[in-house]
Motif scaffolding. Structure first.
Motif, PDB file in Angstrom:
ATOM      1  N   GLY A   7      -3.175  -7.940   3.702  1.00 51.84           N
ATOM      2  CA  GLY A   7      -4.252  -7.000   3.427  1.00 51.84           C
ATOM      3  C   GLY A   7      -3.969  -5.633   4.002  1.00 51.84           C
ATOM      4  N   GLY A   8      -4.308  -4.588   3.256  1.00 53.06           N
ATOM      5  CA  GLY A   8      -4.086  -3.236   3.733  1.00 53.06           C
ATOM      6  C   GLY A   8      -2.660  -2.778   3.625  1.00 53.06           C
ATOM      7  N   ARG A   9      -1.833  -3.469   2.853  1.00 58.95           N
ATOM      8  CA  ARG A   9      -0.434  -3.087   2.672  1.00 58.95           C
ATOM      9  C   ARG A   9      -0.188  -2.784   1.200  1.00 58.95           C
ATOM     10  NH1 ARG A   9       1.514  -1.513   7.488  1.00 58.95           N
ATOM     11  NH2 ARG A   9       0.284  -2.661   9.002  1.00 58.95           N
ATOM     12  N   LEU A  12       3.211  -3.217  -0.845  1.00 58.39           N
ATOM     13  CA  LEU A  12       3.743  -4.497  -1.300  1.00 58.39           C
ATOM     14  C   LEU A  12       3.773  -4.582  -2.823  1.00 58.39           C
ATOM     15  CD1 LEU A  12       2.471  -7.397   1.002  1.00 58.39           C
ATOM     16  CD2 LEU A  12       4.750  -7.121   0.047  1.00 58.39           C
ATOM     17  N   ALA A  13       2.676  -4.218  -3.449  1.00 59.67           N
ATOM     18  CA  ALA A  13       2.606  -4.271  -4.909  1.00 59.67           C
ATOM     19  C   ALA A  13       3.614  -3.320  -5.543  1.00 59.67           C
ATOM     20  CB  ALA A  13       1.192  -3.948  -5.381  1.00 59.67           C
ATOM     21  N   GLU A  14       3.788  -2.144  -4.942  1.00 59.57           N
ATOM     22  CA  GLU A  14       4.734  -1.165  -5.475  1.00 59.57           C
ATOM     23  C   GLU A  14       6.174  -1.669  -5.339  1.00 59.57           C
ATOM     24  OE1 GLU A  14       3.480   1.152  -7.046  1.00 59.57           O
ATOM     25  OE2 GLU A  14       1.460   1.386  -6.228  1.00 59.57           O
ATOM     26  N   THR A 124       4.398 -12.965   0.414  1.00 59.92           N
ATOM     27  CA  THR A 124       3.741 -12.072   1.367  1.00 59.92           C
ATOM     28  C   THR A 124       2.457 -11.502   0.776  1.00 59.92           C
ATOM     29  OG1 THR A 124       5.926 -11.494   2.224  1.00 59.92           O
ATOM     30  CG2 THR A 124       4.104 -10.079   2.851  1.00 59.92           C
ATOM     31  N   THR A 125       2.501 -11.177  -0.517  1.00 59.64           N
ATOM     32  CA  THR A 125       1.303 -10.652  -1.181  1.00 59.64           C
ATOM     33  C   THR A 125       0.161 -11.650  -1.121  1.00 59.64           C
ATOM     34  OG1 THR A 125       2.688  -9.364  -2.685  1.00 59.64           O
ATOM     35  CG2 THR A 125       0.418  -9.733  -3.360  1.00 59.64           C
ATOM     36  N   SER A 126       0.472 -12.937  -1.231  1.00 64.60           N
ATOM     37  CA  SER A 126      -0.560 -13.972  -1.183  1.00 64.60           C
ATOM     38  C   SER A 126      -0.960 -14.346   0.232  1.00 64.60           C
ATOM     39  CB  SER A 126      -0.063 -15.220  -1.919  1.00 64.60           C
ATOM     40  OG  SER A 126       1.067 -15.764  -1.249  1.00 64.60           O
ATOM     41  N   GLY A 127      -0.372 -13.673   1.222  1.00 63.11           N
ATOM     42  CA  GLY A 127      -0.691 -13.960   2.617  1.00 63.11           C
ATOM     43  C   GLY A 127       0.109 -15.087   3.207  1.00 63.11           C
TER      44      GLY A 127
END
Length: 997
Positions: A7-9, A12-14, A124-127
């Motif tokens: 969260g708050g990163r 990551l998506a980019e 990582t995106t999914s935590g």
């Protein structure tokens, strides 16, 4: 410092999007990879989901055997995964779900690392990932920590006060040992590897587990070798304190430390020690068990003896008892006989009573007599049993007595039992250690060195390391650097030079992608950590920051070479030279100064370059040949097959030849090996291959010298451009002498003004020692050929235009096997003139082949007929522009020689003796498919019209089956059943059929 969640990163998506775009661009690329051509394919097995195919393979490399592969049925269709079943003797068996026919293409799946990176970013995106996202965020400029300093570096770096480090190098080590994040900017030759070595050493002694990463195997190995030198005296070094994960590319590292840093070898060594101990324990246990067996056997014999004795006694008692009872029975018999005698014959008053008594006595007598018989038998059996047991007991007693000497000196059984238990416990422990030795070795590791790609693909590095050091970070794409930083629990050190080689990427220049996707990839894939963290601006200039330490004293290059590097790459932060301005090579007139410029403008290649500039240059190739020859003569380089050459004097240790394009590299590699031997393997390569290395002498072949552009290598401008970074690496490989082979006039006219390439050329023109090209490659007349010895005759040479016909005629007269003439156009007078020289040789058995375009005029067909009538083989080829003559597959005439056309050479021609160069020409021309030969026309006869009703002949196309409808629709292509190929009229506009030519 704690690990954040996803969260708050937002980066990551980019980053994930950039990696996916890179995967797509890599899979969609049609060049930039080694390709295996598959033919004669057939299905040999499989199941419902996958089929197994057999193919003949051209271009197979053994290195593909253990790599993921991709296959497709034909060019420009999607690649699909394939699994290699077996490869041997030019044949392959593949398992794939792809639908393949009799042909196909195979390549390495170089997206596997990107796919692994995408998977890690998705987790990582999914935590789910366990990464330190705080540290990762630093590399994109998020929440940068404050800089710190280690107050007592002497505690952690051995010999700190006396180390040969300059102030900037010491400052870098002190900051890296006292900060959560440090960037070390290390231009070439500034001792970055030494600094990084002490940074890792200090982190280790601070109690940190360190992960050292670099983008290439060579960069990892060079750093790990230095780390081994610093830490080899540490306790546990032999058991894997420092480990190199992955294949070692630097031989010296493998030779010195391989058995102590390669996990597999450490495991094998420790396993061997444990296995030896297990064997020793087993041997001891076997001895103890053998002694216990003696005790057990003795006890068993004693028990058997006692049992036999007991059985003998019991039998004796039974015999005695039977004898007593028999005696009683016999007395009873006597008594019964006496009473019967007394009764006699019953008579008188009590006769009946006497008769009854007599009958009772007779019955009793029968019973007692039977008892006597049974007791006698019983006595007999018991006596025999007594004798048997007594005999067996005597034999057992003899065995027991004979066994006693074997027990002499043997420990008591209870003591041996305890000893066996201890040995079994020890054996079980060692066997368990043997089963877990890989885990033990992994736990022993305190400093691990591997490539960034290997780290991304690994499954067990997360949450294992306190400090992550990323070396050569300028070559690491941003998503990989981001992920690598996230592996650190406490500290990140980023070292490298953002003005040397960048990461190799495709998506930002993918023509099939949208402009928005290309821009996104340039921002999120192409940038290195220095740029992404905000330490370098968009123009490539440094933004001063407490987290950045720049090294500024170089110890590799002489002052003059360093000045060229400063001109190209460091105008805003010039490097200082910290070494003596002397060379280490033997003196040679060819190397009179640190900077040497060979200007080839006066011998410009006549090769057609096209719109993108050409990628090979035979003139430069000849110059480099003769430069090598001269350096051999002067003792700078060893002569061919010279014996006893020490490693440091071998060509690959003294010299590097760097060319920007793979075509020229291949040409030089082949020709140098042919002319000077296999000792010159490793001397020539592209810039990328020499990153991280250095040589006393570096020759840079600029190649450019024809066409209307200089080529993509020189097109960039600015300190962040690929041109700046590539030139910087190429020039900075030189320690003592830099030789640049360049067409100065061509480059000066065509390079972008004020660009880094133009600045380099201008600096060399003003400051370098000039070496005339004519002093290297001879300028000859035709008459010279007859007087040259065989060795001199093989040297490359230039011939003026008016000497070329006589010189070619000399080669024709001395040809032994064959002549190939490549001439796009044919004219009557030159054909007649040269046939007068060729006919006698053809009649003598010489093979003459003429390669030309298909006839477009009636006169063309007449010239072809004349050539064929004289015995020449005529091969028609489309899109032909080569103007060369090949003699005996060894001698190549190259330039503007239209031998059989009305226009002769207009400039200098080159004569080269090199089979590899001849083969390259054949390969280039062979890319254009020959048209099926038409029937030769009689003199004055027009070519027979083809079925399409056009008298101009046909242009045959290479149309895949899946594209036949497109060819029919776009160009009205028709099928030639005899030739089994598609064709269009010759006057069809080329843009309609370019894709199928």
């Amino acid at each position: 410092m704690t690990a954040d969640t996803a969260g708050g990163r937002p980066e990551l998506a980019e980053l994930l999007r950039a990696v996916r775009a890179e995967i797509g661009a890599t899979l969609g690329a049609e060049s930039g990879f080694d390709k295996v051509v598959l033919t004669r394919g057939r299905v040999v097995g499989g199941d419902g989901e996958q089929r197994e195919y057999s193919f003949v393979a051209r271009g197979w490399k053994d290195s593909f055997s253990d790599r993921p592969l991709l296959v497709r049925a034909r060019p420009r269709v999607a690649w699909e995964p394939a699994e290699l079943v077996v490869a041997e003797r030019g044949k392959l068996r593949l398992r794939t779900s792809a639908e393949l026919g009799s042909t196909g293409e195979l390549r390495e799946d170089d997206t596997s690392g990107l796919v692994a990176l995408a998977e890690k970013l998705e987790q990582t995106t999914s935590g789910d990932g366990g990464l330190n996202l705080t540290a990762a965020g630093w590399l994109v400029g998020r929440d940068l920590p404050a800089a710190g300093r280690c107050p007592d570096p002497e505690r952690y770096v051995r010999g700190w006060p006396t180390l040969q480090l300059n102030d900037r190098q010491r400052d870098a080590v002190v900051r890296a040992l006292g900060s959560e994040l440090t960037f070390v900017w290390g231009p070439p030759g500034t001792g970055k590897t030494e600094v990084v070595g002490h940074v890792v050493e200090g982190n280790h002694r601070q109690g940190h587990r360190v992960l050292f990463l670099a983008p290439t195997k060579v960069a990892v190995d060079q750093a790990v070798e230095r780390l081994c030198e610093l830490l080899s005296a540490e306790s546990g070094f032999a058991d894997g304190l420092v480990q190199r994960v992955g294949d070692i590319a630097v031989g010296s590292l493998r030779e010195k430390y391989g058995d102590r840093i390669e996990p597999e070898k450490i495991v094998a060594r420790l396993s061997a020690a444990l296995a030896a101990e297990v064997k020793a324990v087993r041997d001891q246990l076997q001895v103890v068990d053998g002694r216990l067996a003696l005790h057990r056997e003795h006890a068993e014999l004693a028990r058997n003896l006692a049992q036999l004795r007991e059985e003998a006694g019991r039998a004796a008692r039974n015999a005695a008892d039977a004898a007593v009872q028999a005696d009683h029975a016999r007395r009873e018999v006597a008594r019964l006989h006496a009473e019967l005698t007394a009764i006699g014959v019953p008579s008188g008053l009590f006769a009946a009573r006497k008769a009854r008594r007599r009958d009772e006595l007779l019955f009793q007598l029968h019973v007692v007599e039977q008892d006597v018989a049974n007791l006698a038998a019983r006595h007999q059996f018991a006596t025999a049993e007594q004798q048997r047991c007594t005999a067996q007991a005597q034999a057992a007693e003899r065995k027991v007595n004979a066994f006693l000497p074997e027990l002499a000196g043997v420990a008591p059984a209870d003591e041996l039992t305890a000893m066996a238990k201890n040995l079994r416990d020890r054996l079980e422990t060692r066997q368990e250690e043997l089963r877990t030795v890989e885990e033990v070795v992994r736990d022993n590791c305190r400093v691990m060195g591997t490539t960034v790609a290997k780290a991304v693909q690994s499954r067990y590095l997360i949450d294992k390391f306190d400090t992550v050091v990323i070396d050569e970070a300028g070559m690491v794409n941003l998503p990989s650097a981001w992920y690598a930083a996230a592996l650190a629990k406490k500290r990140v050190v980023v070292a490298g030079d953002f003005r040397q080689l960048p990461a190799v990427t495709r998506a930002s220049s993918d023509r099939n992608a949208t402009e928005e996707t290309r821009s996104h990839s340039a921002l999120w894939m192409d940038r290195d950590a220095f740029h992404a963290a905000g330490l370098v601006d968009g123009q490539g200039r440094v933004r001063p920051h407490d987290l950045l330490v720049g090294l500024n004293t170089q110890y590799r290059m002489r002052t003059a070479i360093c000045a060229v590097v400063n001109t190209i790459a460091y105008p805003d932060a010039p490097l200082i030279t910290g070494r003596a301005d002397t060379g280490r090579l033997p003196a040679s007139p060819l190397l009179e100064a640190p900077l040497v410029l060979v200007d080839t403008a006066a011998r410009r290649s006549a090769t057609r370059g096209g719109s993108g500039g050409h990628k090979s240059n035979p003139v430069h190739e000849a110059v480099i040949h003769e430069l090598v020859r001269g350096l051999q003569y002067d003792g700078v380089l060893p002569a061919r097959r010279e014996e006893g050459v020490p490693p440091e004097a071998r060509p690959s240790a003294r010299m590097a030849v760097i060319a920007p394009y793979r075509d020229q590299v291949r040409a030089l590699q082949g020709s140098l090996a042919y002319r000077f031997g296999t000792d010159y393997d490793g001397v020539v390569d592209t810039v990328h291959r020499f990153q991280g290395s250095q040589r006393p002498l570096v020759v840079i072949d600029t190649v450019a010298g024809a066409g209307d552009k200089v080529g993509f290598f020189y097109e960039g401008t600015g300190l962040s451009s690929a041109t700046c970074r590539l030139l910087n690496v190429a020039v900075s490989r030189a320690q003592d002498h830099l030789v640049v082979v360049a067409d100065v006039d061509f480059l000066s006219r065509n390079l972008k003004p004020h660009g880094e390439a133009a600045l380099m050329v201008d600096y060399l023109r003003r400051h370098a020692h000039r070496l005339d090209v004519g002093d290297l490659v001879p300028f000859r007349a035709a008459a010279d050929l007859a007087g040259l010895d065989p060795q001199e005759l093989t040297r490359p040479a230039f011939f003026p235009a008016d000497e070329v016909p006589r010189a070619v005629a000399w080669d024709i007269a001395h040809a032994r096997r064959s002549i190939d003439i490549y001439c796009a156009f044919l004219d009557a007078d030159p054909v007649d003139r040269w046939l007068s020289k060729l006919r006698p040789r053809i009649d003598g058995g010489l093979r003459v082949t003429v390669h030309t375009r298909p006839a477009r005029r009636p006169t063309d067909e007449r010239q072809i007929s004349a050539l064929e009538a004289a015995g020449c083989t005529v091969v028609r080829r489309e899109r032909m522009h080569e103007k060369v003559v090949i003699v005996d597959d060894e001698v190549l005439w190259h330039g503007s020689l239209n031998l059989l056309a009305g226009t002769g050479p207009t400039d200098l021609m080159m004569r080269i003796t090199d089979p590899a160069a001849c083969e390259r020409v054949r390969h280039i021309v062979g890319r254009a498919r020959p048209t099926p030969p038409s029937r030769s026309a009689r003199p004055q006869e027009q070519p027979r019209p083809e079925p399409n009703g056009n008298g101009n002949g046909r242009l045959y196309l290479n149309v895949p089956f899946a594209e036949k409808e497109a060819a029919k629709k776009a160009a009205k292509a028709r099928w030639d059943a005899d030739a089994k190929r598609w064709y269009v009229p010759h006057d069809t506009p080329r843009h309609l059929v370019e894709r199928w030519l």
